[in-house]
Design an enzyme around this catalytic site. Structure first.
Site, PDB file in Angstrom:
ATOM      1  N   ASP A  14       0.825  -1.197   0.000  1.00 50.69           N
ATOM      2  CA  ASP A  14       0.000   0.000   0.000  1.00 50.69           C
ATOM      3  C   ASP A  14       0.869   1.259   0.000  1.00 50.69           C
ATOM      4  O   ASP A  14       1.897   1.304   0.677  1.00 50.69           O
ATOM      5  CB  ASP A  14      -0.850  -0.049   1.280  1.00 50.69           C
ATOM      6  CG  ASP A  14      -1.922   0.991   1.318  1.00 50.69           C
ATOM      7  OD1 ASP A  14      -2.773   0.986   0.427  1.00 50.69           O
ATOM      8  OD2 ASP A  14      -1.915   1.817   2.259  1.00 50.69           O
TER       9      ASP A  14
ATOM     10  N   GLU B  39       1.703  -0.043  -4.916  1.00 57.00           N
ATOM     11  CA  GLU B  39       0.768   1.004  -5.342  1.00 57.00           C
ATOM     12  C   GLU B  39       1.593   2.267  -5.536  1.00 57.00           C
ATOM     13  O   GLU B  39       2.067   2.854  -4.568  1.00 57.00           O
ATOM     14  CB  GLU B  39      -0.302   1.216  -4.265  1.00 57.00           C
ATOM     15  CG  GLU B  39      -1.344   2.235  -4.674  1.00 57.00           C
ATOM     16  CD  GLU B  39      -2.186   2.764  -3.522  1.00 57.00           C
ATOM     17  OE1 GLU B  39      -3.295   3.241  -3.774  1.00 57.00           O
ATOM     18  OE2 GLU B  39      -1.728   2.712  -2.366  1.00 57.00           O
TER      19      GLU B  39
HETATM   20  C1  GLC Z   1      -4.266   3.017  -0.443  1.00 54.48           C
HETATM   21  C2  GLC Z   1      -5.465   2.110  -0.420  1.00 54.48           C
HETATM   22  C3  GLC Z   1      -6.633   2.891   0.095  1.00 54.48           C
HETATM   23  C4  GLC Z   1      -6.318   3.370   1.496  1.00 54.48           C
HETATM   24  C5  GLC Z   1      -5.020   4.181   1.517  1.00 54.48           C
HETATM   25  C6  GLC Z   1      -4.529   4.399   2.908  1.00 54.48           C
HETATM   26  O1  GLC Z   1      -4.384   4.031  -1.357  1.00 54.48           O
HETATM   27  O2  GLC Z   1      -5.694   1.561  -1.690  1.00 54.48           O
HETATM   28  O3  GLC Z   1      -7.821   2.141   0.092  1.00 54.48           O
HETATM   29  O4  GLC Z   1      -7.361   4.169   1.971  1.00 54.48           O
HETATM   30  O5  GLC Z   1      -3.994   3.508   0.836  1.00 54.48           O
HETATM   31  O6  GLC Z   1      -4.014   3.217   3.446  1.00 54.48           O
END
Ligand code: GLC
Length: 511
Positions: free
Chosen positions: A198, A256
């Site tokens: 993440d 991500e």
């Molecule tokens: C990422 C996740 C999202 C979450 C954020 C904070 O972007 O995909 O759903 O709210 O991180 O952890």
């Protein structure tokens, strides 16, 4: 081919209205039928659920809400029996405010060891009442919350780029990195095949935490001007993580990475960093041939210099579903089907978000009382947040909750989804589910999909066509009128061509 499961919304086995790991396990046969190779399961570790599990209070345990550790072990074993890989979602950037470390930090003294695992600072102004800098939280409001010190007086502030329940970790502290390594090994030793990481571009903060020039940055967008993300030190963190993964043959990491610049995006997937990085270029693209072509070119260009595998995704748990983004209704469904065929024709790793294979739209009229996304509260009820793409999956029957649960589903499901259930679509040849199944199967077995490149073909205005070295030709008609298909046999089409004509809002594969 990865399939993203949003666990709270996939299938509920214990009748509390919230999906769980045994629910996923019960549906492994479905995932096998769909033809995917791997699951990415959004966070299921212990969490008070302030942000749907992205606020983790114990990264090395499974939350009882999802069935606890036993349910995870069973799921891994059963998935492996069916040759499905299991990818967990880890959250290195922050913990929950209920993590024991954070409790210790609150109890500890300013400047002490306990606080150094997070990002605590004194406030500005005479009595320290002004936050340490001007950073906003991605979910609205300031990115700093002030704590009370042991004597009860207002004290230091801590940083939370997301919700106040998600304090940012200090990755400059070696204890943080060591603990994360322990978490990686813990799950790898239990048989997990890999991780989605993440906010993988967010762990390293800029020196001195300077004020931001612009504080209007929106949630989860490509905005390279945001100084909180994409700082060079983050690559050192990825190299450390990769060293651990390399001890486990075949373990895969997917980060991500909301980075727009191609060169800087590519840096995350150098051979000693992440294996894959999410690329949101297609997901951010409107249904227009030029924009789709640019997104594809861009995505390929971003990974080519470092020889990494490109990734493709049309939606996830943070983004409005593609059917809705492309206009909704029958046109939105037709376009989403066509774009899936473009996506699956491309070389690289594809991520399908649960429910996309059913052609589900976003649910944009959820009653305000049921909204759970922290964005809703943090924005002072001006932004509804992401719940609309997180409504549970309709499995069977003619009325909500469509076999998702025996109880009431945690978010209400629209009655009109009766026509979109898995049961309604499974045997229906023309259904979106059938189209996904056929497309996934063909992509897996046909030699025409070979080769890591694509070659663009000339095509009528508003359309695009490309060819894979193996011989597959993919045509997308994003124009308002039917177009003539190039020569070749139609392998699959999102709408059956008539007399060699492909209708508007459709795609075809030819060999
Ligand atoms: C990422 C996740 C999202 C979450 C954020 C904070 O972007 O995909 O759903 O709210 O991180 O952890």
């Amino acid at each position: 081919m990865f399939y993203q499961v949003y666990p709270r919304s996939f299938a509920d086995s214990d009748g509390d209205g919230i999906g769980d790991l045994r629910g996923i396990r019960d549906k492994l046969g479905y995932l096998e039928l769909l033809g995917v190779d791997a699951l990415w399961i959004c966070p299921v570790m212990r969490s008070p659920m302030a942000d749907g599990g992205y606020d983790v209070s114990d990264p090395r345990d499974i939350d009882p809400l999802f069935g606890g550790m036993a349910a995870m072990d069973e799921l891994i074993a059963d998935a492996h029996d069916r040759r499905l890989k299991v990818t967990m979602d880890l959250v290195p950037n922050h913990t929950s405010d209920r993590h024991p470390w954070f409790a210790a930090a609150l109890a500890g003294a300013p400047g002490g060891r306990e606080r150094d695992r997070y990002i605590f600072r004194d406030g500005r102004g005479l009595d320290g009442a002004i936050p340490p800098n001007n950073w906003p939280s991605i979910f609205g409001g300031p990115a700093w919350t002030r704590v009370a010190e042991a004597d009860g007086r207002p004290g230091q502030w801590y940083l939370h780029i997301f919700a106040p329940e998600q304090p940012d970790l200090n990755w400059a502290n070696p204890e943080v990195a060591a603990d994360f390594e322990q978490t990686l090994r813990f799950w790898l030793d239990r048989g997990v095949d890999g991780f989605r990481l993440d906010v993988a571009h967010g762990m390293a903060k800029p020196d001195g935490l300077p004020d931001m020039e612009r504080v209007d940055t929106k949630m989860l967008v490509h905005d390279d001007s945001d100084p909180r993300f994409n700082n060079p030190a983050v690559h050192e963190i990825h190299r450390r993580i990769r060293k651990v993964l390399d001890e486990y043959p075949d373990a895969v990491s997917i980060g991500e990475v909301w980075v727009d610049d191609n060169i800087r995006f590519g840096e995350y997937v150098r051979p000693d960093e992440l294996h894959l990085a999410f690329n949101f270029r297609l997901a951010e693209t409107p249904f227009s041939a030029d924009a789709v072509r640019a997104a594809i070119d861009n995505s390929l260009a971003a990974v080519a210099p470092v020889g990494a595998v490109p990734t493709w995704t049309l939606s996830n748990h943070d983004i409005a579903r593609e059917v809705t983004r492309y206009g909704g209704g029958p046109v939105g469904v037709a376009r989403a089907r066509a774009m899936m065929m473009v996506e699956l024709a491309l070389p690289g790793a594809v991520f399908i978000y649960n429910g996309a294979e059913l052609g589900l739209p976003n649910v944009d009229d959820l009653p305000e009382a049921v909204l759970r996304d922290p964005v809703w509260e943090r924005s002072g009820h001006t932004e509804r947040g992401r719940d609309g793409c997180r409504v549970p999956i309709p499995w069977e029957g003619v009325a909500p909750p469509f076999g998702f649960t025996r109880a009431e589903s945690w978010l209400p499901m629209p009655p009109e989804w009766a026509a979109s259930t898995v049961e309604a679509q499974l045997e229906e040849l023309g259904s979106t589910l059938s189209l996904y199944r056929m497309a996934i199967e063909l992509r897996g077995v046909r030699p025409e999909f070979a080769g890591p490149r694509i070659e663009w073909y000339g095509s009528p205005a508003g359309c695009l066509a490309f060819r894979r070295p193996g011989g597959l030709v993919c045509v997308l008609n994003a124009s308002p009128v039917p177009i003539s298909l190039p020569p070749g046999d139609v392998l699959l089409a999102s709408v059956a061509p008539e007399n060699g004509q492909l209708p508007a809002n459709a795609a075809a594969w030819l060999v």
